[in-house]
Design a protein around this motif. Structure first.
Motif, PDB file in Angstrom:
ATOM      1  N   ASN A 139      54.985  24.703  49.939  1.00  0.00           N
ATOM      2  CA  ASN A 139      53.698  24.948  50.257  1.00  0.00           C
ATOM      3  C   ASN A 139      54.298  26.020  51.523  1.00  0.00           C
ATOM      4  O   ASN A 139      56.643  25.404  51.552  1.00  0.00           O
ATOM      5  CB  ASN A 139      53.845  22.974  50.207  1.00  0.00           C
ATOM      6  N   GLU A 140      54.098  26.102  52.034  1.00  0.00           N
ATOM      7  CA  GLU A 140      54.035  27.039  53.625  1.00  0.00           C
ATOM      8  C   GLU A 140      53.185  26.152  54.395  1.00  0.00           C
ATOM      9  O   GLU A 140      52.324  25.912  54.350  1.00  0.00           O
ATOM     10  CB  GLU A 140      53.685  28.480  53.706  1.00  0.00           C
ATOM     11  N   ILE A 141      53.857  25.250  55.005  1.00  0.00           N
ATOM     12  CA  ILE A 141      53.012  24.021  56.088  1.00  0.00           C
ATOM     13  C   ILE A 141      53.132  24.569  57.472  1.00  0.00           C
ATOM     14  O   ILE A 141      52.727  23.624  58.634  1.00  0.00           O
ATOM     15  CB  ILE A 141      53.702  22.965  55.729  1.00  0.00           C
ATOM     16  N   GLY A 142      54.272  25.182  57.909  1.00  0.00           N
ATOM     17  CA  GLY A 142      54.595  25.811  59.118  1.00  0.00           C
ATOM     18  C   GLY A 142      53.770  26.612  60.419  1.00  0.00           C
ATOM     19  O   GLY A 142      53.987  26.669  61.162  1.00  0.00           O
ATOM     20  N   LEU A 143      52.770  27.216  59.573  1.00  0.00           N
ATOM     21  CA  LEU A 143      51.701  27.476  60.205  1.00  0.00           C
ATOM     22  C   LEU A 143      50.569  26.984  60.868  1.00  0.00           C
ATOM     23  O   LEU A 143      49.595  27.409  61.929  1.00  0.00           O
ATOM     24  CB  LEU A 143      50.986  28.272  59.189  1.00  0.00           C
ATOM     25  N   GLY A 144      50.591  25.357  60.810  1.00  0.00           N
ATOM     26  CA  GLY A 144      49.568  23.990  61.430  1.00  0.00           C
ATOM     27  C   GLY A 144      50.248  24.262  63.583  1.00  0.00           C
ATOM     28  O   GLY A 144      51.141  24.802  63.385  1.00  0.00           O
ATOM     29  N   GLY A 149      55.098  12.720  64.813  1.00  0.00           N
ATOM     30  CA  GLY A 149      56.840  12.652  64.081  1.00  0.00           C
ATOM     31  C   GLY A 149      57.725  12.256  64.608  1.00  0.00           C
ATOM     32  O   GLY A 149      57.561  13.369  63.214  1.00  0.00           O
ATOM     33  N   ARG A 150      58.226  11.263  64.571  1.00  0.00           N
ATOM     34  CA  ARG A 150      59.593  12.319  63.849  1.00  0.00           C
ATOM     35  C   ARG A 150      59.955  12.359  62.611  1.00  0.00           C
ATOM     36  O   ARG A 150      60.500  13.924  62.068  1.00  0.00           O
ATOM     37  CB  ARG A 150      61.370  11.143  64.698  1.00  0.00           C
ATOM     38  N   GLU A 151      59.572  11.968  61.763  1.00  0.00           N
ATOM     39  CA  GLU A 151      60.299  12.110  60.189  1.00  0.00           C
ATOM     40  C   GLU A 151      59.406  13.000  59.370  1.00  0.00           C
ATOM     41  O   GLU A 151      59.659  14.089  58.779  1.00  0.00           O
ATOM     42  CB  GLU A 151      60.555  11.092  59.818  1.00  0.00           C
ATOM     43  N   THR A 152      57.969  12.972  59.847  1.00  0.00           N
ATOM     44  CA  THR A 152      57.578  14.584  59.484  1.00  0.00           C
ATOM     45  C   THR A 152      57.246  15.496  60.387  1.00  0.00           C
ATOM     46  O   THR A 152      58.084  17.095  59.942  1.00  0.00           O
ATOM     47  CB  THR A 152      56.103  14.212  60.390  1.00  0.00           C
ATOM     48  N   ARG A 153      58.032  16.188  61.740  1.00  0.00           N
ATOM     49  CA  ARG A 153      58.893  17.268  61.820  1.00  0.00           C
ATOM     50  C   ARG A 153      59.809  17.022  61.185  1.00  0.00           C
ATOM     51  O   ARG A 153      60.515  18.841  60.817  1.00  0.00           O
ATOM     52  CB  ARG A 153      58.926  16.832  63.385  1.00  0.00           C
ATOM     53  N   ALA A 154      60.808  16.462  60.534  1.00  0.00           N
ATOM     54  CA  ALA A 154      62.248  16.525  60.464  1.00  0.00           C
ATOM     55  C   ALA A 154      61.622  17.298  58.680  1.00  0.00           C
ATOM     56  O   ALA A 154      62.235  17.925  58.002  1.00  0.00           O
ATOM     57  CB  ALA A 154      62.933  14.529  59.803  1.00  0.00           C
ATOM     58  N   PHE A 155      61.108  16.131  58.301  1.00  0.00           N
ATOM     59  CA  PHE A 155      60.426  16.871  56.320  1.00  0.00           C
ATOM     60  C   PHE A 155      59.788  18.214  57.267  1.00  0.00           C
ATOM     61  O   PHE A 155      60.302  19.361  56.192  1.00  0.00           O
ATOM     62  CB  PHE A 155      59.579  16.153  56.253  1.00  0.00           C
ATOM     63  N   VAL A 156      58.951  19.216  57.812  1.00  0.00           N
ATOM     64  CA  VAL A 156      58.595  20.365  58.405  1.00  0.00           C
ATOM     65  C   VAL A 156      60.120  21.081  58.603  1.00  0.00           C
ATOM     66  O   VAL A 156      59.986  21.915  57.949  1.00  0.00           O
ATOM     67  CB  VAL A 156      57.997  20.132  59.347  1.00  0.00           C
ATOM     68  N   ASP A 157      61.387  20.689  59.211  1.00  0.00           N
ATOM     69  CA  ASP A 157      62.260  21.869  59.560  1.00  0.00           C
ATOM     70  C   ASP A 157      62.892  21.606  58.288  1.00  0.00           C
ATOM     71  O   ASP A 157      63.043  23.274  58.251  1.00  0.00           O
ATOM     72  CB  ASP A 157      62.960  20.906  60.256  1.00  0.00           C
ATOM     73  N   ALA A 158      62.732  20.121  57.482  1.00  0.00           N
ATOM     74  CA  ALA A 158      63.949  20.263  55.665  1.00  0.00           C
ATOM     75  C   ALA A 158      63.380  21.591  55.430  1.00  0.00           C
ATOM     76  O   ALA A 158      63.567  22.095  54.649  1.00  0.00           O
ATOM     77  CB  ALA A 158      64.091  19.374  55.331  1.00  0.00           C
ATOM     78  N   GLY A 160      60.957  24.532  55.663  1.00  0.00           N
ATOM     79  CA  GLY A 160      61.516  25.662  56.205  1.00  0.00           C
ATOM     80  C   GLY A 160      62.861  25.972  56.154  1.00  0.00           C
ATOM     81  O   GLY A 160      62.915  27.279  55.204  1.00  0.00           O
ATOM     82  N   ALA A 161      64.012  25.319  56.129  1.00  0.00           N
ATOM     83  CA  ALA A 161      65.184  25.855  55.647  1.00  0.00           C
ATOM     84  C   ALA A 161      65.303  25.570  54.738  1.00  0.00           C
ATOM     85  O   ALA A 161      65.517  26.417  53.720  1.00  0.00           O
ATOM     86  CB  ALA A 161      65.873  24.396  56.126  1.00  0.00           C
ATOM     87  N   LEU A 162      64.287  25.005  53.347  1.00  0.00           N
ATOM     88  CA  LEU A 162      64.414  25.486  52.003  1.00  0.00           C
ATOM     89  C   LEU A 162      63.855  26.828  51.640  1.00  0.00           C
ATOM     90  O   LEU A 162      64.490  27.023  51.163  1.00  0.00           O
ATOM     91  CB  LEU A 162      64.019  23.992  50.580  1.00  0.00           C
ATOM     92  N   ASN A 163      62.433  26.683  52.054  1.00  0.00           N
ATOM     93  CA  ASN A 163      61.912  28.303  51.702  1.00  0.00           C
ATOM     94  C   ASN A 163      62.747  29.078  52.188  1.00  0.00           C
ATOM     95  O   ASN A 163      62.064  30.275  51.837  1.00  0.00           O
ATOM     96  CB  ASN A 163      59.840  27.758  52.822  1.00  0.00           C
ATOM     97  N   GLN A 164      63.746  29.321  53.384  1.00  0.00           N
ATOM     98  CA  GLN A 164      63.769  30.383  54.102  1.00  0.00           C
ATOM     99  C   GLN A 164      65.436  30.211  52.720  1.00  0.00           C
ATOM    100  O   GLN A 164      65.617  31.712  52.697  1.00  0.00           O
ATOM    101  CB  GLN A 164      65.085  29.963  55.559  1.00  0.00           C
ATOM    102  N   ALA A 165      65.773  29.406  52.570  1.00  0.00           N
ATOM    103  CA  ALA A 165      66.999  30.067  51.553  1.00  0.00           C
ATOM    104  C   ALA A 165      66.554  30.639  49.528  1.00  0.00           C
ATOM    105  O   ALA A 165      67.087  31.286  49.779  1.00  0.00           O
ATOM    106  CB  ALA A 165      67.313  28.640  51.251  1.00  0.00           C
ATOM    107  N   VAL A 166      65.571  29.676  49.556  1.00  0.00           N
ATOM    108  CA  VAL A 166      64.888  30.269  48.078  1.00  0.00           C
ATOM    109  C   VAL A 166      64.689  31.257  48.306  1.00  0.00           C
ATOM    110  O   VAL A 166      64.896  31.991  47.262  1.00  0.00           O
ATOM    111  CB  VAL A 166      63.820  29.015  47.471  1.00  0.00           C
ATOM    112  N   ALA A 167      63.728  31.685  49.957  1.00  0.00           N
ATOM    113  CA  ALA A 167      62.959  33.270  49.906  1.00  0.00           C
ATOM    114  C   ALA A 167      64.289  34.881  49.444  1.00  0.00           C
ATOM    115  O   ALA A 167      64.453  34.963  48.884  1.00  0.00           O
ATOM    116  CB  ALA A 167      62.332  33.686  51.379  1.00  0.00           C
TER     117      ALA A 167
END
Length: 188
Positions: A139-144, A149-158, A160-167
């Motif tokens: 999923n690409e969830i960083g467009l919104g 919430g700290r935990e939710t932002r941390a997940f979105v950041d993680a 994003g890092a996963l998506n970039q590495a896999v790309a």
């Protein structure tokens, strides 16, 4: 004419964007290309509640109808190991989905999660070492909007890092929107 199957393809997009359908289409194409070809789906979802159990059952029924020759393996955590185990020159492996895999790592139902840096690196190494084609869905969830919430932002950041590495690790990257593929990265 369909694109040739890439050695590795990362298919990402929003919910209900057509990501899994694209992966299934590539698996169908692979199976149709040669009688000896195989396809394996590594499913990362876990049935934690009734809604998720029904969702998984629906996906299984739909997938069996759309890609009858594809086997399914369930692996919510040891993704790099499962990819290495099931990849072969004659086998296309579909991983669906990386977002649930990351959720399983970072927010397991039983408590403390792990840092995803090493599992992500291991996954990227497994993609590079795979002897057969690999299609990964995420999923690409960083467009919104920026989540509360700290935990939710941390997940979105993680994620994003996963998506970039896999790309970076994949030969082709496809963004799905409204059921339509947009190639972000193509084989050289």
């Amino acid at each position: 004419m369909a694109d040739p199957i890439a050695r590795s393809e990362f298919v990402l997009g929003g919910q209900r964007s057509g990501k899994s359908r694209r992966a299934e289409s590539l698996a169908r194409q692979w199976l149709a290309d040669a009688a000896l070809h195989r396809a394996v789906l590594i499913a990362t979802g876990q049935p934690w509640d009734d809604e998720m159990r029904e969702r998984i059952a629906r996906h299984q029924r739909d997938r069996a109808e759309r890609v009858p020759g594809m086997d399914t393996v369930e692996e919510p955590l040891a993704l790099a190991e499962a990819l290495a185990q099931h990849s072969a020159p004659d086998t296309l492996v579909v991983v669906d989905c990386l977002t649930l895999w990351l959720t399983n790592l970072l927010m397991p139902a039983e408590g403390a999660g792990v840092d995803a840096t090493r599992p992500t690196a291991a996954l990227c190494d497994a993609i590079a070492a795979a002897p057969g084609p690999v299609v990964l869905v995420g999923n690409e969830i960083g467009l919104g909007v920026i989540p509360l919430g700290r935990e939710t932002r941390a997940f979105v950041d993680a994620l994003g890092a996963l998506n970039q590495a896999v790309a970076v690790a994949c030969e082709r990257v496809t963004l799905m929107a409204a059921g339509l593929p947009l190639t972000l990265k193509a084989p050289a």
